[in-house]
Scaffold this motif. Structure first.
Motif, PDB file in Angstrom:
ATOM      1  N   LEU A  64       0.811  -1.215   0.000  1.00 15.79           N
ATOM      2  CA  LEU A  64       0.000   0.000   0.000  1.00 15.79           C
ATOM      3  C   LEU A  64       0.846   1.268   0.000  1.00 15.79           C
ATOM      4  CD1 LEU A  64      -2.826  -1.021   2.497  1.00 15.79           C
ATOM      5  CD2 LEU A  64      -3.118  -0.511   0.070  1.00 15.79           C
ATOM      6  N   THR A  65       2.036   1.200   0.563  1.00 14.59           N
ATOM      7  CA  THR A  65       2.898   2.381   0.639  1.00 14.59           C
ATOM      8  C   THR A  65       3.860   2.477  -0.540  1.00 14.59           C
ATOM      9  OG1 THR A  65       4.371   1.125   2.110  1.00 14.59           O
ATOM     10  CG2 THR A  65       2.775   2.594   3.138  1.00 14.59           C
ATOM     11  N   THR A  66       3.736   1.562  -1.507  1.00 10.48           N
ATOM     12  CA  THR A  66       4.532   1.648  -2.728  1.00 10.48           C
ATOM     13  C   THR A  66       3.567   1.690  -3.914  1.00 10.48           C
ATOM     14  OG1 THR A  66       4.691  -0.768  -2.932  1.00 10.48           O
ATOM     15  CG2 THR A  66       6.418   0.356  -1.663  1.00 10.48           C
ATOM     16  N   SER A  67       4.116   1.668  -5.094  1.00  8.87           N
ATOM     17  CA  SER A  67       3.282   1.750  -6.299  1.00  8.87           C
ATOM     18  C   SER A  67       2.784   0.389  -6.769  1.00  8.87           C
ATOM     19  CB  SER A  67       4.095   2.408  -7.427  1.00  8.87           C
ATOM     20  OG  SER A  67       5.259   1.653  -7.687  1.00  8.87           O
ATOM     21  N   ASP A  68       3.016  -0.673  -5.958  1.00  6.80           N
ATOM     22  CA  ASP A  68       2.626  -2.010  -6.396  1.00  6.80           C
ATOM     23  C   ASP A  68       1.128  -2.245  -6.303  1.00  6.80           C
ATOM     24  OD1 ASP A  68       5.258  -2.551  -6.872  1.00  6.80           O
ATOM     25  OD2 ASP A  68       5.617  -3.486  -4.929  1.00  6.80           O
ATOM     26  N   ALA A  69       0.481  -1.624  -5.318  1.00  7.87           N
ATOM     27  CA  ALA A  69      -0.943  -1.869  -5.093  1.00  7.87           C
ATOM     28  C   ALA A  69      -1.786  -1.088  -6.092  1.00  7.87           C
ATOM     29  CB  ALA A  69      -1.309  -1.480  -3.667  1.00  7.87           C
ATOM     30  N   LYS A  70      -2.593  -1.814  -6.857  1.00  9.45           N
ATOM     31  CA  LYS A  70      -3.503  -1.194  -7.814  1.00  9.45           C
ATOM     32  C   LYS A  70      -4.930  -1.379  -7.320  1.00  9.45           C
ATOM     33  CE  LYS A  70      -0.164  -0.177 -10.695  1.00  9.45           C
ATOM     34  NZ  LYS A  70       0.237   1.204 -10.954  1.00  9.45           N
ATOM     35  N   LEU A  71      -5.706  -0.318  -7.368  1.00  7.31           N
ATOM     36  CA  LEU A  71      -7.105  -0.398  -6.961  1.00  7.31           C
ATOM     37  C   LEU A  71      -7.948  -0.902  -8.129  1.00  7.31           C
ATOM     38  CD1 LEU A  71      -7.507   2.946  -4.962  1.00  7.31           C
ATOM     39  CD2 LEU A  71      -6.983   0.671  -4.083  1.00  7.31           C
ATOM     40  N   VAL A  72      -8.772  -1.901  -7.853  1.00  7.09           N
ATOM     41  CA  VAL A  72      -9.709  -2.418  -8.848  1.00  7.09           C
ATOM     42  C   VAL A  72     -11.039  -1.731  -8.594  1.00  7.09           C
ATOM     43  CG1 VAL A  72     -10.781  -4.469  -9.845  1.00  7.09           C
ATOM     44  CG2 VAL A  72      -8.488  -4.614  -8.830  1.00  7.09           C
ATOM     45  N   MET A  73     -11.260  -0.628  -9.303  1.00  2.00           N
ATOM     46  CA  MET A  73     -12.398   0.238  -9.016  1.00  2.00           C
ATOM     47  C   MET A  73     -13.656  -0.207  -9.741  1.00  2.00           C
ATOM     48  SD  MET A  73     -11.093   2.318  -6.899  1.00  2.00           S
ATOM     49  CE  MET A  73     -12.465   3.469  -6.790  1.00  2.00           C
ATOM     50  N   GLY A  74     -14.782   0.143  -9.139  1.00  2.00           N
ATOM     51  CA  GLY A  74     -16.089  -0.123  -9.719  1.00  2.00           C
ATOM     52  C   GLY A  74     -17.158   0.491  -8.843  1.00  2.00           C
ATOM     53  N   GLN A  75     -18.400   0.496  -9.311  1.00  2.00           N
ATOM     54  CA  GLN A  75     -19.522   0.996  -8.526  1.00  2.00           C
ATOM     55  C   GLN A  75     -20.076  -0.154  -7.682  1.00  2.00           C
ATOM     56  OE1 GLN A  75     -19.343   4.839  -9.078  1.00  2.00           O
ATOM     57  NE2 GLN A  75     -21.333   4.143  -8.344  1.00  2.00           N
ATOM     58  N   PHE A  76     -19.933  -0.039  -6.346  1.00  2.00           N
ATOM     59  CA  PHE A  76     -20.394  -1.085  -5.439  1.00  2.00           C
ATOM     60  C   PHE A  76     -21.208  -0.458  -4.322  1.00  2.00           C
ATOM     61  CE2 PHE A  76     -16.551  -2.747  -7.421  1.00  2.00           C
ATOM     62  CZ  PHE A  76     -16.954  -4.015  -7.821  1.00  2.00           C
ATOM     63  N   ASP A  77     -22.168  -1.248  -3.829  1.00  6.50           N
ATOM     64  CA  ASP A  77     -23.061  -0.789  -2.771  1.00  6.50           C
ATOM     65  C   ASP A  77     -22.354  -0.911  -1.430  1.00  6.50           C
ATOM     66  OD1 ASP A  77     -25.087  -0.119  -1.094  1.00  6.50           O
ATOM     67  OD2 ASP A  77     -26.494  -1.658  -1.752  1.00  6.50           O
ATOM     68  N   VAL A  78     -21.986   0.220  -0.846  1.00  3.92           N
ATOM     69  CA  VAL A  78     -21.262   0.198   0.420  1.00  3.92           C
ATOM     70  C   VAL A  78     -22.158  -0.287   1.564  1.00  3.92           C
ATOM     71  CG1 VAL A  78     -21.784   2.623   0.967  1.00  3.92           C
ATOM     72  CG2 VAL A  78     -19.729   1.556   1.905  1.00  3.92           C
ATOM     73  N   ARG A  79     -23.466  -0.048   1.456  1.00  4.72           N
ATOM     74  CA  ARG A  79     -24.386  -0.530   2.496  1.00  4.72           C
ATOM     75  C   ARG A  79     -24.403  -2.055   2.536  1.00  4.72           C
ATOM     76  NH1 ARG A  79     -29.279  -2.560   3.455  1.00  4.72           N
ATOM     77  NH2 ARG A  79     -30.446  -1.763   5.270  1.00  4.72           N
ATOM     78  N   GLU A  80     -24.481  -2.687   1.369  1.00  2.73           N
ATOM     79  CA  GLU A  80     -24.497  -4.151   1.295  1.00  2.73           C
ATOM     80  C   GLU A  80     -23.186  -4.730   1.814  1.00  2.73           C
ATOM     81  OE1 GLU A  80     -24.938  -7.714  -2.056  1.00  2.73           O
ATOM     82  OE2 GLU A  80     -25.324  -5.615  -2.585  1.00  2.73           O
ATOM     83  N   LEU A  81     -22.069  -4.091   1.434  1.00  3.25           N
ATOM     84  CA  LEU A  81     -20.761  -4.558   1.905  1.00  3.25           C
ATOM     85  C   LEU A  81     -20.669  -4.483   3.422  1.00  3.25           C
ATOM     86  CD1 LEU A  81     -17.843  -5.445   1.220  1.00  3.25           C
ATOM     87  CD2 LEU A  81     -17.252  -3.014   1.127  1.00  3.25           C
ATOM     88  N   LEU A  82     -21.142  -3.392   3.995  1.00  5.44           N
ATOM     89  CA  LEU A  82     -21.093  -3.206   5.442  1.00  5.44           C
ATOM     90  C   LEU A  82     -21.985  -4.230   6.148  1.00  5.44           C
ATOM     91  CD1 LEU A  82     -19.545  -1.260   7.221  1.00  5.44           C
ATOM     92  CD2 LEU A  82     -21.525   0.259   7.221  1.00  5.44           C
ATOM     93  N   THR A  83     -23.135  -4.519   5.575  1.00  8.26           N
ATOM     94  CA  THR A  83     -24.038  -5.521   6.150  1.00  8.26           C
ATOM     95  C   THR A  83     -23.380  -6.892   6.183  1.00  8.26           C
ATOM     96  OG1 THR A  83     -25.950  -4.278   5.306  1.00  8.26           O
ATOM     97  CG2 THR A  83     -26.314  -6.576   5.938  1.00  8.26           C
ATOM     98  N   GLN A  84     -22.685  -7.267   5.101  1.00  2.04           N
ATOM     99  CA  GLN A  84     -22.002  -8.560   5.040  1.00  2.04           C
ATOM    100  C   GLN A  84     -20.890  -8.656   6.085  1.00  2.04           C
ATOM    101  OE1 GLN A  84     -20.603  -8.981   1.033  1.00  2.04           O
ATOM    102  NE2 GLN A  84     -22.661  -9.175   0.137  1.00  2.04           N
ATOM    103  N   ILE A  85     -20.108  -7.589   6.210  1.00  7.48           N
ATOM    104  CA  ILE A  85     -18.987  -7.597   7.165  1.00  7.48           C
ATOM    105  C   ILE A  85     -19.495  -7.744   8.594  1.00  7.48           C
ATOM    106  CG2 ILE A  85     -17.100  -6.226   8.099  1.00  7.48           C
ATOM    107  CD1 ILE A  85     -16.783  -4.976   5.316  1.00  7.48           C
TER     108      ILE A  85
END
Length: 371
Positions: free
Chosen positions: A204-225
């Motif tokens: 995360l602190t170097t350039s190796d980490a790439k974000l795989v972006m997309g439109q996702f429902d944060v409410r659904e993700l929070l419910t699952q967690i």
């Protein structure tokens, strides 16, 4: 406008104009003064009536010499401050080049030399900040090595110790053997988790980490967690309460990374919450971002500890780990903060008398940095 024109004509804001006036005035002074002196000299030479041609030649030579001397003297006097300031700039540069980056040259002029002095001071400030940053990076590297060495050595030492006991069959019965195996396995898993956290933080602190972006429902993700954490929370005697919006909230994000950040914050809240206790998870939609808040009641910490809480390998209080929970790597909050900031969001803490509220703010439409 009038003042600017006067400043320009006088040469206060232009060294070229100042040099032009100095040259012109020196020329006028030298011509007038030498003319007066030379006229007096010529009268004396002609009055003598000896060698008239030689007298005229001598007059010409002396006239030229007197003009040159007077011009140099007057020009030197008029440009004396400029020369002194140039010498001052030179001394300042020598001082800065010698390592004294706190030295600043005086800003007493508004012309081109003043701009040069301003640029010198700006250069010194940038160099000072750059060297301070490099020293901080070097210190961070040493802290990283020290933290990794300390956190990896303890479980590794325990694993080696219990493996020696098993190898030498230093156990009384089958139950004790199984207990030694379980302890060794738990320590190995702790070691694996530490290495995973370190690897994730490094990526995360170097350039190796790439974000795989997309439109996702944060409410659904929070419910699952939250649903996944419920059994673990129940085992610890902690109730997880949720206050989520009824509608879906799609936002641009990397769901895997955001899940990791929320996992770390929720695990931190469960670890350090009073037992029995309550952990509250809420989601709120605002104009430009969504806010995820994770709250718990725990042991109060000082303002100094609060400011260091997101530093890597920092652990506010090891004694707060209860119920056989591992102390952890001290990287969880740093990883969470890094993930959120890569999404162009913010992670903050509001703490008051043992009440902790970690707040994640993620933009609704701004694209995250993919690097």
């Amino acid at each position: 406008m009038k003042n600017k024109l006067l400043s320009l004509i006088s040469g206060k804001r232009s060294i070229r104009v100042r040099m032009f006036w100095s040259f012109s005035l020196s020329l006028i002074i030298a011509m007038n003064v030498s003319s007066i002196l030379n006229e007096s000299l010529l009268n004396r030479l002609l009055a003598a009536r000896h060698f008239p041609y030689l007298s005229i030649l001598l007059y010409g030579v002396l006239s030229f010499i007197s003009f040159i001397v007077l011009f140099i003297l007057s020009f030197s006097l008029m440009t004396r401050r400029i020369v002194q300031y140039l010498l001052s700039l030179g001394e300042g540069l020598d001082c800065i080049a010698g390592g004294n980056l706190r030295h600043r040259v005086p800003l007493i002029r508004k012309d081109e030399l003043g701009k040069v002095a301003e640029n010198i001071n700006t250069m010194a400030e940038k160099l000072e900040r750059q060297i301070a940053k490099e020293r901080q990076i070097e210190k961070s590297k040493m802290d990283l090595i020290t933290g990794v060495s300390h956190d990896l050595r303890t479980p590794l030492t325990n694993i080696i110790g219990y493996l020696e006991l098993l190898k030498n069959r230093v156990y009384r019965n089958k139950q004790e053997q199984e207990r030694f195996v379980d302890i060794t396995y738990n320590k190995a898993m702790q070691l694996k988790n530490l290495i995973d956290d370190l690897f994730e933080y490094t990526r995360l602190t170097t350039s190796d980490a790439k974000l795989v972006m997309g439109q996702f429902d944060v409410r659904e993700l929070l419910t699952q967690i939250v649903a996944e954490f419920q059994p673990f929370a129940k085992e610890l005697g902690v109730t997880v309460e949720t206050y989520l919006a009824f509608k879906s909230m799609p936002i641009p994000m990397d769901p895997g990374k955001i899940r990791r950040a929320i996992d770390n914050l929720l695990m931190n809240a469960l670890k350090f919450s009073v037992k029995p206790g309550v952990v509250r998870v809420s989601l709120e939609a605002r104009s430009l971002f969504v806010a995820i808040k994770i709250e718990n009641e725990g042991t109060p910490i000082s303002k100094e500890q609060e400011e260091l809480l997101f530093e890597r390998f920092y652990k506010a209080d090891h004694s707060r780990t209860a119920h056989a929970i591992q102390a952890g790597s001290g990287l969880g909050l740093s990883i969470a903060k890094n993930i959120v900031e890569r999404h162009n969001g913010t992670l903050s803490l509001v703490h008051s008398s043992g009440h902790y509220a970690f707040i994640i703010e993620l933009p609704i439409s701004n694209p995250a940095q993919n690097y």
